[in-house]
Write a protein that holds these residues in place. Structure first.
Motif, mmCIF file in Angstrom:
data_model
loop_
_atom_site.group_PDB
_atom_site.id
_atom_site.type_symbol
_atom_site.label_atom_id
_atom_site.label_comp_id
_atom_site.label_asym_id
_atom_site.label_seq_id
_atom_site.Cartn_x
_atom_site.Cartn_y
_atom_site.Cartn_z
ATOM 1 N N GLY A 191 0.925 0.078 -4.978
ATOM 2 C CA GLY A 191 0.901 -1.078 -5.861
ATOM 3 C C GLY A 191 -0.124 -2.122 -5.442
ATOM 4 O O GLY A 191 -0.381 -2.315 -4.250
ATOM 5 N N GLU A 192 -0.729 -2.785 -6.442
ATOM 6 C CA GLU A 192 -1.727 -3.817 -6.171
ATOM 7 C C GLU A 192 -1.402 -5.071 -6.967
ATOM 8 O O GLU A 192 -0.901 -5.000 -8.096
ATOM 9 N N GLN A 193 -1.725 -6.228 -6.362
ATOM 10 C CA GLN A 193 -1.412 -7.499 -7.013
ATOM 11 C C GLN A 193 -2.311 -8.583 -6.447
ATOM 12 O O GLN A 193 -2.705 -8.533 -5.270
ATOM 13 N N ILE A 194 -2.643 -9.566 -7.269
ATOM 14 C CA ILE A 194 -3.338 -10.778 -6.818
ATOM 15 C C ILE A 194 -2.362 -11.938 -6.921
ATOM 16 O O ILE A 194 -1.718 -12.128 -7.961
ATOM 17 N N LYS A 209 8.686 -5.556 6.140
ATOM 18 C CA LYS A 209 8.673 -4.109 6.358
ATOM 19 C C LYS A 209 7.492 -3.504 5.631
ATOM 20 O O LYS A 209 6.969 -4.070 4.668
ATOM 21 N N GLY A 210 7.044 -2.311 6.126
ATOM 22 C CA GLY A 210 5.986 -1.582 5.459
ATOM 23 C C GLY A 210 4.606 -1.834 6.031
ATOM 24 O O GLY A 210 4.435 -2.205 7.195
ATOM 25 N N LYS A 211 3.598 -1.659 5.188
ATOM 26 C CA LYS A 211 2.198 -1.864 5.557
ATOM 27 C C LYS A 211 1.426 -2.236 4.304
ATOM 28 O O LYS A 211 1.534 -1.569 3.284
ATOM 29 N N VAL A 212 0.640 -3.308 4.399
ATOM 30 C CA VAL A 212 -0.084 -3.825 3.245
ATOM 31 C C VAL A 212 -1.505 -4.180 3.659
ATOM 32 O O VAL A 212 -1.718 -4.773 4.725
ATOM 33 N N THR A 213 -2.481 -3.828 2.837
ATOM 34 C CA THR A 213 -3.859 -4.262 3.050
ATOM 35 C C THR A 213 -4.093 -5.543 2.258
ATOM 36 O O THR A 213 -3.761 -5.624 1.077
ATOM 37 N N VAL A 214 -4.652 -6.548 2.921
ATOM 38 C CA VAL A 214 -4.892 -7.859 2.309
ATOM 39 C C VAL A 214 -6.390 -8.046 2.068
ATOM 40 O O VAL A 214 -7.211 -7.809 2.965
ATOM 41 N N ASN A 215 -6.743 -8.448 0.853
ATOM 42 C CA ASN A 215 -8.132 -8.695 0.455
ATOM 43 C C ASN A 215 -9.023 -7.469 0.662
ATOM 44 O O ASN A 215 -10.246 -7.588 0.781
ATOM 45 N N ILE A 239 -3.271 -8.008 -2.493
ATOM 46 C CA ILE A 239 -2.544 -7.087 -1.631
ATOM 47 C C ILE A 239 -2.547 -5.697 -2.261
ATOM 48 O O ILE A 239 -2.548 -5.545 -3.481
ATOM 49 N N LYS A 240 -2.547 -4.688 -1.387
ATOM 50 C CA LYS A 240 -2.356 -3.307 -1.797
ATOM 51 C C LYS A 240 -1.379 -2.680 -0.814
ATOM 52 O O LYS A 240 -1.621 -2.685 0.399
ATOM 53 N N ALA A 241 -0.278 -2.164 -1.325
ATOM 54 C CA ALA A 241 0.756 -1.600 -0.460
ATOM 55 C C ALA A 241 0.371 -0.196 -0.025
ATOM 56 O O ALA A 241 0.159 0.685 -0.856
ATOM 57 N N GLU A 242 0.271 0.010 1.280
ATOM 58 C CA GLU A 242 0.005 1.340 1.832
ATOM 59 C C GLU A 242 1.307 2.136 1.957
ATOM 60 O O GLU A 242 1.295 3.369 1.939
ATOM 61 N N LYS A 243 2.416 1.395 2.111
ATOM 62 C CA LYS A 243 3.761 1.976 2.150
ATOM 63 C C LYS A 243 4.660 1.068 1.319
ATOM 64 O O LYS A 243 4.260 -0.037 0.929
ATOM 65 N N ASP A 244 5.882 1.507 1.027
ATOM 66 C CA ASP A 244 6.851 0.606 0.414
ATOM 67 C C ASP A 244 7.025 -0.587 1.348
ATOM 68 O O ASP A 244 7.279 -0.415 2.556
ATOM 69 N N SER A 245 6.853 -1.804 0.816
ATOM 70 C CA SER A 245 6.757 -2.988 1.669
ATOM 71 C C SER A 245 7.512 -4.169 1.079
ATOM 72 O O SER A 245 7.784 -4.217 -0.123
#
Length: 291
Positions: A191-194, A209-215, A239-245
Motif C-alpha cells: 500500500g502507498e499513501q501521501i 509494527k511492520g516495515k515502511v519506506t518513507v519518501n 509511505i509505502k508498506a513493505e509489510k503489513d504495518s
C-alpha cells in the motif's frame, strides 16, 4: 508538484525499565530531548496479562501542565480520575486527558480482562500545553475506535484514522488545546499513501509494527529505525508498506517555551514544579481512592 518534507533524523526506540514495566522510549533520549510540542513518547507492551502476571496496574498518580494521551492498540484498560470519570478503554480507543492545573488518575486492566487473560499494548504520549493554558481546568475525553473518521488510500490498502486535527478536509473528534494532528495508520503490504500536513508543524512518524519506506528513500522497521522526524520544509511525506504495518503520525505547532519537568509535571520553571508538588500534597488536585 507537492514538496515532501525531508527527513531530519531516524532513530531506534530503545527499551527502558519503569518499575515492573519494560517499555520502548523513542524520546526523550540523550539525542532527542523533545519534539516540540511533544514531550515524551512511550510504547508499552505487548504484555501478556493474566491473574498471575499483571504488571500494568498504575495506581492513583497526579499530572499538571500538559496532556497525557493514550492510544490503546490492544487490550482493555479501566480509567478512573479525580474528576469522577470512570471508563473502559478498549482496543483502538483513545483517551485524551488535559491535566491543566491538576488531575489524579489511575489505569489498569479491567478485572474481567485479567481473569480471562489477554494482550495489552499502547502508546502513551505527553503533549505540552503553552504557559497560558497550564493552569486551565482539567478535562477528559474518551473516543471509541469505531467513531473516528477514516481516510482510505486510492489503492484501498491503507486506512488512516483521524484522531485529532485534519487530513484532506477530514477532521478528528478530539478537541485539542493547540494545533495538533494525530493519525493512526494501518497499511497492508504494497500500500502507498501521501500524508499532508502544515509546514508550520513539527512532524514525526512512529512505527508500531511492520516495515515502511518513507519518501521512497529510507525504511523504518522494528529494532532499527522506528521513529522518524521530519524537517519543516515541505507539505507532507509518502509511505509505502513493505509489510503489513501500523504507524502513528504526530505533528504540532512548536510552543517554543522553556520546559521544566519533574516526575508527572511539565511546567515552565523549577518554581512551578515545586508549586505543583506542594499543591498535590495539599490535595488541590483532587482525590482518587486506590480502589
Amino acid at each position: 508538484m507537492m514538496k515532501l518534507n525531508t527527513i531530519k533524523r531516524a532513530g531506534r526506540s530503545h527499551f527502558v525499565n519503569m518499575g515492573p514495566i519494560r517499555l520502548r522510549q523513542p524520546f526523550p533520549t540523550q539525542h532527542i530531548e523533545m519534539i516540540d510540542p511533544f514531550v515524551l513518547l512511550h510504547h508499552y507492551g505487548p504484555y501478556q496479562i493474566s491473574e498471575t502476571n499483571n504488571p500494568f496496574d498504575l495506581g492513583p498518580h497526579p499530572h499538571r501542565g500538559f496532556e497525557p494521551v493514550t492510544f490503546l492498540v490492544q487490550g482493555e484498560q479501566l480509567h478512573r480520575d479525580s474528576l469522577g470519570n470512570e471508563s473502559v478503554v478498549k482496543s483502538g480507543d483513545v483517551q485524551w486527558t488535559t491535566a491543566g492545573r491538576g488531575i489524579i488518575h489511575a489505569e489498569r486492566p479491567t478485572k474481567e480482562f485479567v481473569k480471562q487473560g489477554g494482550t495489552i499494548e499502547g502508546i502513551q504520549l505527553w503533549l505540552n500545553l503553552p504557559s497560558e493554558k497550564k493552569m486551565m481546568e482539567a478535562n477528559y475525553q474518551h473516543e471509541k475506535h469505531e467513531d473516528f473518521n477514516v481516510i482510505t488510500s486510492e489503492d484501498q490498502q491503507i486506512t488512516t484514522r483521524i484522531i485529532a486535527g485534519e487530513l484532506d478536509n477530514t477532521f478528528g473528534r478530539i478537541k485539542t488545546q493547540t494545533a495538533v494532528n494525530a493519525f493512526m495508520i494501518d497499511a497492508k503490504a504494497g500500500g502507498e499513501q501521501i500524508i499532508k500536513y502544515s509546514k508550520s508543524h513539527q512532524g514525526m512518524v512512529y512505527l508500531l509494527k511492520g516495515k515502511v519506506t518513507v519518501n521512497g528513500v529510507e525504511a523504518i522497521e522494528l529494532d532499527k529505525n522506528q521513529l522518524m522526524e521530519f524537517n519543516q520544509d515541505g507539505e507532507g511525506f509518502s509511505i509505502k508498506a513493505e509489510k503489513d504495518s501500523q504507524l502513528l503520525f504526530l505533528s504540532g505547532e512548536p510552543i517554543n517555551e522553556t520546559v521544566a519537568t519533574y516526575g508527572p509535571y511539565v511546567m515552565n520553571s523549577q518554581t512551578e514544579l515545586l508549586e505543583a508538588m506542594r499543591d498535590y500534597q495539599m490535595g488541590k488536585m483532587g482525590f482518587l481512592p486506590a480502589n
